[in-house]
Design a protein around this motif. Structure first.
Motif, PDB file in Angstrom:
ATOM      1  N   ASN A   1     -14.060  -2.678   6.308  1.00  0.00           N
ATOM      2  CA  ASN A   1     -15.106  -2.917   5.319  1.00  0.00           C
ATOM      3  C   ASN A   1     -14.729  -4.107   4.442  1.00  0.00           C
ATOM      4  OD1 ASN A   1     -17.034  -2.827   3.288  1.00  0.00           O
ATOM      5  ND2 ASN A   1     -17.103  -0.587   3.252  1.00  0.00           N
TER       6      ASN A   1
ATOM      7  N   TYR B   1     -18.083   5.025  -7.341  1.00  0.00           N
ATOM      8  CA  TYR B   1     -19.399   4.650  -6.803  1.00  0.00           C
ATOM      9  C   TYR B   1     -19.645   5.293  -5.441  1.00  0.00           C
ATOM     10  CZ  TYR B   1     -19.625   1.075 -10.446  1.00  0.00           C
ATOM     11  OH  TYR B   1     -19.660   0.432 -11.650  1.00  0.00           O
ATOM     12  N   LYS B   2     -18.600   5.280  -4.583  1.00  0.00           N
ATOM     13  CA  LYS B   2     -18.769   5.829  -3.240  1.00  0.00           C
ATOM     14  C   LYS B   2     -18.824   7.353  -3.244  1.00  0.00           C
ATOM     15  CE  LYS B   2     -18.955   2.273  -0.434  1.00  0.00           C
ATOM     16  NZ  LYS B   2     -20.095   2.067   0.492  1.00  0.00           N
TER      17      LYS B   2
ATOM     18  N   GLN C   1     -22.844   7.707  -4.355  1.00  0.00           N
ATOM     19  CA  GLN C   1     -23.362   7.649  -2.994  1.00  0.00           C
ATOM     20  C   GLN C   1     -23.007   8.881  -2.159  1.00  0.00           C
ATOM     21  OE1 GLN C   1     -22.329   3.910  -1.121  1.00  0.00           O
ATOM     22  NE2 GLN C   1     -22.673   2.748  -3.006  1.00  0.00           N
TER      23      GLN C   1
ATOM     24  N   ASP D   1     -20.447   9.821  -0.660  1.00  0.00           N
ATOM     25  CA  ASP D   1     -19.607   9.598   0.521  1.00  0.00           C
ATOM     26  C   ASP D   1     -18.213  10.158   0.211  1.00  0.00           C
ATOM     27  OD1 ASP D   1     -18.524   8.836   2.885  1.00  0.00           O
ATOM     28  OD2 ASP D   1     -19.071   6.718   2.735  1.00  0.00           O
TER      29      ASP D   1
ATOM     30  N   ALA E   1     -14.404   8.181   0.101  1.00  0.00           N
ATOM     31  CA  ALA E   1     -13.810   8.004  -1.221  1.00  0.00           C
ATOM     32  C   ALA E   1     -12.454   8.696  -1.310  1.00  0.00           C
ATOM     33  CB  ALA E   1     -14.756   8.544  -2.298  1.00  0.00           C
TER      34      ALA E   1
END
Length: 322
Positions: free
Chosen positions: A87, A280-281, A285, A287, A291
């Motif tokens: 990523n 944030y992840k 989000q 996820d 994370a």
């Protein structure tokens, strides 16, 4: 009378409580029960908030779903760890984290040492105590208060822009929206808030220096700078190395609260670090597995850095942390 004599002479058959042996573990624990009572709250804190949550790291190897839970979520092995290096966003976040950490080590870490050396040279005791109290007082402020003060000073209609416009006629500058200014501001905030508190450790180390060494150096004609260089600094070198090793262990940990409060869309590209990225992840989000994999990766890297720095320090003849 005979029955009374027989009762006294015969051993009692009633069951008796067994006392621990004099050197047994139970006796030692009982004798030190008050000391362990003081240790118990801290032990429970680390057990509940540090060690038990480690079992949750298992979701880094799963495609975790809150509805399926730990036991029924699908196993994916190291797939999420592979995503870390595939990523581009993670690579940029990792670069931001390392850059900010090394800036703090280069500029924020030496400041408490310099402050301790300067305070040690103050001969008027009440002035020394007043200065020490003044410089470590910001440590007790929360990051919310600190960032609030920075915002008041540096926002477009803040105090700094108001003063420069009134005195020099300059246009308003959006300090908090300038990308290249983000990292210096973070480092300056850390210095202002934490440098004074760090001086306590180094002042304690300096207090352990034998005064006869200073007296002998004065007799030999050594000035103040030579006494600092040849006596004070070598005496606190072990303390400096130990704290530096511990700081290297948190090189991927920039502090979530400070960074999160300073972030805005204009500086997100240079200011987003691993701590905020995991938030944030994982939270925004959902996820959770990815994370958790990032957080576990960060912890493993920190452990490797601590062990490596400790071995390097011992190889050069210094005392490590273990």
């Amino acid at each position: 009378m005979a029955s009374l004599t027989k009762l006294v002479s015969e051993p009692s058959t009633a069951p008796q409580a067994k006392l621990p042996k004099r050197n047994s573990l139970g006796r030692k624990l009982w004798n030190s029960r008050y000391m362990y009572a003081f240790v118990l709250p801290g032990t429970l804190f680390f057990l509940i908030y540090k060690y038990i949550p480690l079992f949750g790291s298992i979701i880094a190897f799963q495609e975790y779903s809150p509805f399926q839970g730990f036991l029924h979520s699908d196993w994916v092995g190291l797939a999420h760890f592979k995503r870390i290096f595939d990523n581009p966003e993670v690579i940029q976040v990792l670069v931001n984290t390392l850059t900010l950490s090394f800036l703090q080590i280069a500029f924020a870490f030496p400041i408490p040492i310099l402050l301790a050396l300067m305070l040690n040279e103050v001969r008027i005791e009440w002035v020394k105590r007043m200065l020490q109290s003044f410089i470590y007082l910001p440590h007790f402020l929360s990051w919310v208060v600190v960032i609030g003060l920075v915002t008041i000073f540096l926002r477009s209609d803040g105090l700094v822009n108001h003063m420069t416009a009134q005195w020099f006629g300059w246009d308003s500058v959006q300090f908090l929206q300038i990308p290249w200014l983000f990292k210096p501001l973070i480092v300056l905030e850390v210095i202002w808030k934490e440098a004074g508190w760090g001086t306590i450790v180094f002042l304690a180390a300096i207090a352990g220096v034998n005064p006869e060494l200073y007296e002998a150096s004065i007799v030999d004609g050594a000035g103040r700078w030579r006494r600092i260089w040849h006596i004070t600094l070598p005496a606190i070198r072990t303390t400096i190395i130990i704290l530096l090793i511990l700081r290297l262990g948190t090189v991927l940990d920039n502090g979530f609260e400070q960074i999160f409060l300073m972030l805005n869309p204009y500086v997100e590209e240079v200011g987003n670090v691993l701590d905020t990225f995991v938030y944030y992840k994982g939270i925004l989000q959902s996820d959770f597995s990815f994370a958790t994999a990032v957080g576990l990766f960060k912890s493993v890297v920190g452990l490797i850095l601590v062990v490596s720095a400790n071995r390097l320090a011992k190889r050069f003849g210094e005392d490590g942390i273990y």
